[in-house]
Enzyme design. Structure first.
Site, short mmCIF file in Angstrom:
data_model
loop_
_atom_site.label_atom_id
_atom_site.label_comp_id
_atom_site.label_asym_id
_atom_site.label_seq_id
_atom_site.Cartn_x
_atom_site.Cartn_y
_atom_site.Cartn_z
N GLY A 31 0.81 -1.21 0.00
CA GLY A 31 0.00 0.00 0.00
C GLY A 31 0.85 1.26 0.00
O GLY A 31 0.61 2.19 -0.77
N MET A 88 4.93 2.99 1.81
CA MET A 88 6.19 2.70 2.49
C MET A 88 6.75 3.95 3.17
O MET A 88 6.78 5.03 2.58
CB MET A 88 7.18 2.16 1.45
CG MET A 88 8.56 1.88 1.99
SD MET A 88 8.53 0.56 3.22
CE MET A 88 9.94 1.03 4.22
N HIS A 120 -0.57 6.16 9.01
CA HIS A 120 0.26 5.02 9.36
C HIS A 120 1.73 5.26 8.96
O HIS A 120 2.63 5.12 9.78
CB HIS A 120 -0.29 3.76 8.68
CG HIS A 120 0.52 2.53 8.89
ND1 HIS A 120 0.21 1.60 9.86
CD2 HIS A 120 1.63 2.06 8.27
CE1 HIS A 120 1.10 0.62 9.82
NE2 HIS A 120 1.96 0.87 8.86
N GLU A 121 1.92 5.62 7.71
CA GLU A 121 3.30 5.80 7.24
C GLU A 121 3.96 6.98 7.96
O GLU A 121 5.12 6.93 8.32
CB GLU A 121 3.36 6.00 5.72
CG GLU A 121 2.68 4.90 4.90
CD GLU A 121 3.08 3.48 5.27
OE1 GLU A 121 4.18 3.28 5.83
OE2 GLU A 121 2.29 2.55 5.01
N1 BES Z 1 6.36 -0.88 5.95
C1 BES Z 1 5.13 -1.17 5.32
C2 BES Z 1 5.23 -1.37 3.85
C3 BES Z 1 5.93 -2.63 3.40
C4 BES Z 1 5.53 -3.85 3.82
C5 BES Z 1 6.95 -2.59 2.53
C6 BES Z 1 6.17 -4.99 3.38
C7 BES Z 1 7.60 -3.72 2.09
C8 BES Z 1 7.20 -4.93 2.52
C9 BES Z 1 4.12 -0.05 5.53
O1 BES Z 1 4.32 0.71 6.66
C10 BES Z 1 2.78 -0.71 5.72
O2 BES Z 1 2.60 -1.37 6.68
N2 BES Z 1 1.88 -0.53 4.76
C11 BES Z 1 0.60 -1.17 4.74
C12 BES Z 1 -0.51 -0.20 4.98
C13 BES Z 1 -0.77 0.10 6.40
C14 BES Z 1 -1.88 1.11 6.54
C15 BES Z 1 -1.09 -1.10 7.24
C16 BES Z 1 0.43 -1.75 3.36
O3 BES Z 1 1.26 -1.44 2.50
O4 BES Z 1 -0.48 -2.54 3.16
ZN ZN Z 2 3.67 -0.11 8.44
#
Ligand code: BES
Ligand code: ZN
Length: 858
Positions: free
Chosen positions: A255, A257, A291-292
């Site tokens: 979603g 980063m 979140h980010e």
């Molecule tokens: N750090 C993650 C993104 C990520 C996850 C990058 C796995 C690479 C591998 C980011 O903070 C995250 O958790 N994004 C979620 C959305 C959030 C609102 C829960 C996502 O991308 O689904």
């Molecule tokens: Zn996250």
């Protein structure tokens, strides 16, 4: 590509890094046919490591090594070893500079890890282990360095904003792990704003998007400012750089980063306008932006020691973003949404072959561990600490955590320790939530002694076995409850006979396998309201009568439990109809309860909208009975549904407020129900709503209702017109794909095959894959579970096809098949053979290998 069998990595093997990196200097030369990366690292041996003579080992993946220099002198071929996934330099001094030049091909990078190209723009994704696809580096989060990045190139030269071309030098003053590194270069437009922090510093806020998206940034920008303010007010966290940037890219595995100072978003999670985004999308964008942003403290300033600690940042940050969303809207509704996800999807994961603790003990491929357990259960675990400590001590704990560990890479245990130290509470038993997998089951029984006026509740906890874990210990469970008297009034909960001024809600704590609680001064048998607010991620079993559930539905002062009682009643009614003849009677009290709800204008309309949503098919795994109940309700309540529709029509100009969202949600639910029974009046309402809509929520509500109806020609016309209108907007086309793929009317297998051939479909774009293949296998249960097994074979085909180009997405798509053991034999045999076919594909990625092998293991 994998050549040998994937290895399992164990938490118990953790060792501190043998070398530390103080600074990283990166220079990118970006070309059409590839990119050259010059990396200069200042390294030294880690004084804390006992591996005093270890060779230097740097991780790499899909890199072409051009040169290596040590302290300025080129190394000869015999001085280092390029093993493909590692660069090894045997003899290095205590402290030295290493310069490595690599050549990579972003334009051919379909895995979307490392540096890749999306619609002509260069961008990076380094979490969890993507930095090694850019250059050789100790790619682990406990190696934190100061980064300086320069980029130049012919087409993408970036300077001070001139004709959309820039030249950038970016220096990050905070040491960070390489997974937080980011670079973006492309022809983008910039949107600017500012935020003044609590200490009166002005922060430059910028969004970078493709020119056609320039008008879709306002909502994300506003959400960002609200998030920044909220984190100051609720957690005392101020932003730390002078600039904060957000970029939108179309091709993205996840979603969004949280790269330091430069968050990168999947376009679908950040761009919004009234015409193109639904209310759901608006809310999701607000939550993801928050979140980010919140990761800047919970993840970046304090990061993870290793990937087993992933929930340290993700669970905590999901908890923080859910608190934020609750504060921005309705806390009860937000809680209902979170619990719905947890109970439908996380509980299934916890009961399946991929079950793992919030802090796993082993993994093969870390990308497979960005799971509902790490995220949603992890957030519930933090929520329970919040419940046990109360808001003030929790804040003391988070302050201590941020202060004690600022600039460090730490463990979930460090988090719990800070909470313990700040509050004086003993959380030793509580730590089992991080170590034991599986959803605890609470068996609740009660008895009432009318003579003594004593009501006794007995609660037994047990935790089911999960792969590799049996005979689990009882956990520390916060259990909030209330008791209602026969008149519907909350009763004081006196735990001792003489207690005065007892509260009407209590947070009990369960620590033993069996606990009994006695409530005194109870004049007649009460109705228990158990696990209020869903105070712990557990299953509660109690022999509720339908009478009691109806009672709670209209009297429970806890909005969450009102909703929950309605869900339990609906589940009970639906389950009792499984295998019943088509004309079996459907509980008239359910119909009356819904009649009352639809017409209730006093109750919070957002809660009403939620209460009218039947438990999902994914939750029930029963299609026919659920369908029968829905149709019956729609038929019996037709007049009320039309009245409800009309009551919520109009209502002034479009707004995204909780009230307006609730109105649209109710109206669209009423419409969906009417079209379930192919009602003519409903059909006319839908057609005119579709042509009159001034926003995507109403447009999509009408389209979805028509697509799921039996009015075939309206359906096709509506789909065609919709596509014609929005064909140039990828985010809307994604919604258009998924409304069809998820529909048992429009999403039969031949329809899905046609969608895959559609010109707008793109195998390189994860959103398109999710909106067709993911929506079909995850939401269109009737078609996916076709008894002939064609749905399973289809999914296996797509997984095999994607495994070569994008293993992360391929592995995620396997999920519905992993549940094969839960189905009747004729289904499970076919699901299993689809899994076996994937298993036997040659050159299977580590990602898919892990999921498939664990699913098939006995
Ligand atoms: N750090 C993650 C993104 C990520 C996850 C990058 C796995 C690479 C591998 C980011 O903070 C995250 O958790 N994004 C979620 C959305 C959030 C609102 C829960 C996502 O991308 O689904
Ligand atoms: Zn996250």
């Amino acid at each position: 590509m994998r050549t040998s069998q994937p290895q399992t990595i164990y938490l118990s093997d953790y060792k501190v890094p043998a070398y530390l990196v103080d600074t990283v200097d990166l220079r990118f030369e970006l070309f059409e046919d590839g990119a050259r990366v010059h990396s200069t690292l200042e390294l030294r041996r880690n004084p804390e490591s006992d591996e005093v003579s270890a060779p230097l080992e740097l991780d790499g993946d899909s890199l072409t090594l051009e040169s290596v220099a040590l302290d300025g002198a080129q190394l000869a071929a015999g001085d280092y070893e390029d093993r493909g996934d590692q660069l090894v330099v045997r003899s290095v001094p205590e402290q030295f500079t290493l310069t490595v030049v690599t050549w990579i091909e972003p334009q051919n990078n379909t895995r979307l890890e490392g540096l890749y190209k999306s619609s002509g723009m260069f961008c990076t994704q380094c979490e969890a282990e993507g930095f090694r696809c850019i250059t050789f580096f100790p790619d682990r989060p406990d190696v934190m360095a100061r980064f300086r990045t320069r980029s130049n190139g012919n087409d993408v030269e970036r300077g001070e904003l001139e004709n959309g071309r820039h030249f950038v030098t970016w220096e990050d003053p905070f040491p960070k792990p390489c997974y937080l590194f980011a670079l973006v270069a492309g022809d983008l437009v910039e949107k600017r704003d500012t935020f003044t922090t609590c200490s009166a510093r002005d922060i430059d806020l910028r969004m970078y998007v493709e020119p056609r998206n320039a008008e879709k940034c306002d909502h994300a920008m506003d959400s960002l400012k609200r998030s920044m303010r909220w984190d100051e007010e609720v957690y005392g966290r101020e932003y730390d750089l002078d600039i904060f940037m957000i970029v939108a890219v179309d091709d993205f595995n996840m979603g969004a980063m949280e790269n330091k100072g430069l968050n990168i978003f999947n376009s679908s999670c950040v761009l919004a306008s009234q015409e193109t985004a639904t209310d759901l999308a608006f809310q999701r964008i607000e939550a993801i932006v928050a979140h980010e942003y919140f990761h800047n403290w919970s993840g970046n300033r304090v990061t993870c020691r290793d990937w087993f600690q992933l929930s340290l940042k993700e669970g905590f940050t999901v908890f923080r973003d859910s608190q934020f969303s609750a504060d921005m809207g309705s806390p009860t509704v937000k809680r209902i949404e979170d619990v719905t996800l947890l109970r439908t999807a996380q509980f299934a994961e916890d009961g399946g072959p991929m079950a793992h603790p919030v802090r796993p003990a082993s993994y093969m491929e870390i990308s497979n561990f960005y799971t509902l357990t790490i995220y949603e259960k992890g957030a519930e675990v933090v929520r329970m600490i919040h419940t046990l400590l109360g808001p003030d001590l929790f804040r003391k704990g988070s302050d201590l955590y941020f202060e004690r560990h600022d600039g460090q890479a730490v463990t979930t245990d460090d988090f719990v320790k800070a909470m313990e130290d700040a509050s004086g509470r003993d959380l030793r038993q509580f730590r089992l939530w991080y170590e034991q997998a599986g959803t605890p089951v609470l068996n609740v029984s009660d008895d009432y002694d009318a003579d003594k006026g004593v009501y006794r509740l007995t609660i037994e906890q047990s935790i089911p076995d999960t792969p590799g874990q049996t005979n689990k210990k009882p956990q520390h469970i916060p259990f909030a409850l209330g008791l209602l008297g026969q008149d519907g009034q909350p009763l004081p909960l006196k735990l001792g006979a003489g207690e005065a001024d007892a509260p009407t809600e209590r947070g009990l704590e369960l620590t033993e396998a069996t606990h009994s609680f006695e409530f005194h001064g109870i004049e007649s048998r009460p109705v228990p309201s158990l696990l209020r607010h869903f105070s712990a991620p557990v299953r509660v079993r109690y022999a509720w009568s339908r009478e009691q559930l109806l009672f709670l539905m209209s009297h429970d002062p806890d909005g969450f439990n009102r909703w929950d009682a309605g869900q339990r009643l609906a589940v009970d009614v639906i389950q009792s109809l499984v295998g019943a003849p088509d004309d079996a009677e459907i509980e008239p009290r359910l119909v009356e309860a819904y009649r009352k709800l639809i017409s209730d204008t006093e109750l919070d309309q957002a809660l009403v909208a939620k209460m009218l949503q039947l438990p999902s098919e994914a939750y029930l795994a029963i299609h026919r009975a659920r369908d029968a109940v829905l149709r019956h309700l729609a038929g019996a309540l037709k007049a009320e549904l039309i009245a409800c529709y009309q009551r919520h029509q109009g209502g002034g100009p479009y707004e995204v407020t909780p009230e307006a969202i609730a109105r649209r949600s109710l109206r669209n639910t009423a419409l969906a129900w009417l079209l379930m029974i192919d009602d003519q009046e409903g059909r006319e309402l839908a057609v005119s709503q579709l042509s009159a809509a001034d926003n995507m929520t109403d447009r999509m509500g009408a389209l979805r209702a028509l697509v799921n109806s039996g009015f075939e020609s309206d359906r096709q016309q509506a789909l065609d017109e919709f596509y014609d209108r929005f064909k140039d907007d990828p985010q809307v086309v994604e919604q258009w794909f998924s409304v069809q793929a998820a529909s048992d009317q429009a999403g039969q297998l031949p329809d899905i095959q046609r969608l895959l051939e559609h010109p707008a479909f793109d195998w390189k774009n994860p959103n398109k894959i999710r909106s067709v293949v993911g929506a079909f296998a995850g939401q269109n249960l009737a078609a996916f579970h076709n008894p002939d097994g064609s749905g399973y074979e289809f999914l296996a085909d797509q997984v095999c096809r994607l495994d070569d180009s994008n293993p992360q997405i391929a592995a995620r798509l396997v999920t519905p098949l992993t549940r094969w053991r839960k189905f009747a034999p004729s289904y499970s045999a076919r699901m299993k053979s689809a899994l076996e076919r994937i298993r036997d594909k040659s050159g299977l990625s580590r990602d898919v290998y892990e999921v498939v092998h664990k699913s098939l293991a006995d």
